[in-house]
Design an enzyme around this catalytic site. Sequence first.
Site, PDB file in Angstrom:
ATOM      1  N   ASP A 220     -27.789  63.143 -17.518  1.00  0.00           N
ATOM      2  CA  ASP A 220     -26.642  63.761 -16.879  1.00  0.00           C
ATOM      3  C   ASP A 220     -26.971  63.988 -15.556  1.00  0.00           C
ATOM      4  OD1 ASP A 220     -24.645  65.675 -16.050  1.00  0.00           O
ATOM      5  OD2 ASP A 220     -25.303  67.287 -17.851  1.00  0.00           O
TER       6      ASP A 220
ATOM      7  N   HIS B 219     -23.934  64.383 -20.786  1.00  0.00           N
ATOM      8  CA  HIS B 219     -23.062  64.832 -20.345  1.00  0.00           C
ATOM      9  C   HIS B 219     -21.856  64.892 -21.243  1.00  0.00           C
ATOM     10  CE1 HIS B 219     -21.365  68.050 -17.446  1.00  0.00           C
ATOM     11  NE2 HIS B 219     -20.237  67.488 -17.549  1.00  0.00           N
TER      12      HIS B 219
ATOM     13  N   SER C  38     -19.909  72.460 -18.149  1.00  0.00           N
ATOM     14  CA  SER C  38     -19.563  71.596 -16.871  1.00  0.00           C
ATOM     15  C   SER C  38     -18.690  72.485 -15.756  1.00  0.00           C
ATOM     16  CB  SER C  38     -18.599  70.631 -17.542  1.00  0.00           C
ATOM     17  OG  SER C  38     -18.725  69.271 -16.536  1.00  0.00           O
TER      18      SER C  38
END
Length: 403
Positions: A343, A373, A189
């Site tokens: 995501d 995610h 991320s």
Amino acid sequence: MASKSLCFVLLSVLVAYYIYQPLPDNVEEKWKVMLMDATFRSLGHLSTLAEVFGMKHYMDVMMLLTYAEHTEAVSDNNVIVTDESFSGIPVRLYIPKGKSKTPRRSILYIHGGGWCLGSAAMKPYDHLSKQSAHKLNALIVSINYRLAPKFHFPVQFDDVYNVAKYFLQEKVLEKYSVDPNRIAVSGDSAGGNLAAAIAQTLLHDPEVKVKLKIQVLIYPALQALDLNTPSHKENGQMPILSKTLMVRFWSEYFTTDRSLFEAMMFNKHIPSPDAHLYKYVNWSTLLPEYLKKNHVYNLPNNQNTLLVKKYPGLLDVRASPLLAEDEKLTGLPLTYVITCMYDVLRDDGFMYVSRLREAGVQVVHEHYDNTFHGILLMDDWPFDFSIAHQIVDNYLNWLDTNL
Ligand SMILES: *[C@@H]1O[C@H](CO)[C@@H](O)[C@H](O)[C@H]1NC(C)=O
């Protein structure tokens, strides 16, 4: 009595309504996903309330989860865990026990959390690092860079970069018996964003002699230019990371000034004079057909130059690695990219894969079409998903073969 039962029924309906969320057909363990997401959403609502009433910054309340999951540095039978500092920046080190005859491999790990949250000491990160150290017989350096809203770009980048530069010195590698030819950087991320950014910068830094062998980018955020790609449009309400939260993270990376957040929500933060940069994030050319579906590509039309003047980080390649010119990508190390279908950041990953391949970089792309995610960190009680185990196993097996 009757009124009590009625209350109970009403309350149950409300709770079920709050928890229930339609999910795509191929997402597994749906009820567990909904429960987990409801937990995150509750924390989000609490943070919004605290902010609306002027008690706390949104992220200060969101940080509760990071604190709740804090672990001390505890060694086990296989790995020695210590908290140290490299170049003044705190890191958690994971050193496999037992002398290895040959120098060992190493991973610089950068945790996620939107540049605002998270820590190497959070249980899921600590667990992943321990597993990586043990299974790969690798030294893991997990970096605790400073976070927004207290610190903004480029502090996060600089902290990670300084640790990398310190670590990649030959005398430091020797001290930890690390093989200078077998070092990876990896992050998820926002950590994937920082991993990609430091890999690019290290490549062109004449002071750094030791080169990375691998970069791993796990559902990375790679550009703040176009926050309305097909994946932003389709997955804005998917578990864990809503579009609103992602935009909040991006804006907090640069400033706490709410006008940036508001402009970003409408994709009106980059002025048309800077439109030439859009070719680097043109999803209409960089995404595979099946992801474009019937989305229509439009250049944002915006004359407001104020925000990019105030926050030049918006156009900085160290914040948006996708803005690198092709020549700057050539020579990057072997790359492993993980993306998830549901995501908002999915298209960032796909676009970078296209751009890296065009620049001649070797890329292995693992796309998981049935998950969302943040899933990598959900392989432990209470939200222990089998897909998370699969992804972690694939990741470690791939590193074992390639690092
Ligand atoms: C994006 O790609 C499309 C073709 O798919 C092209 O028509 C458009 O001009 C491109 N825009 C930019 C800004 O590169």
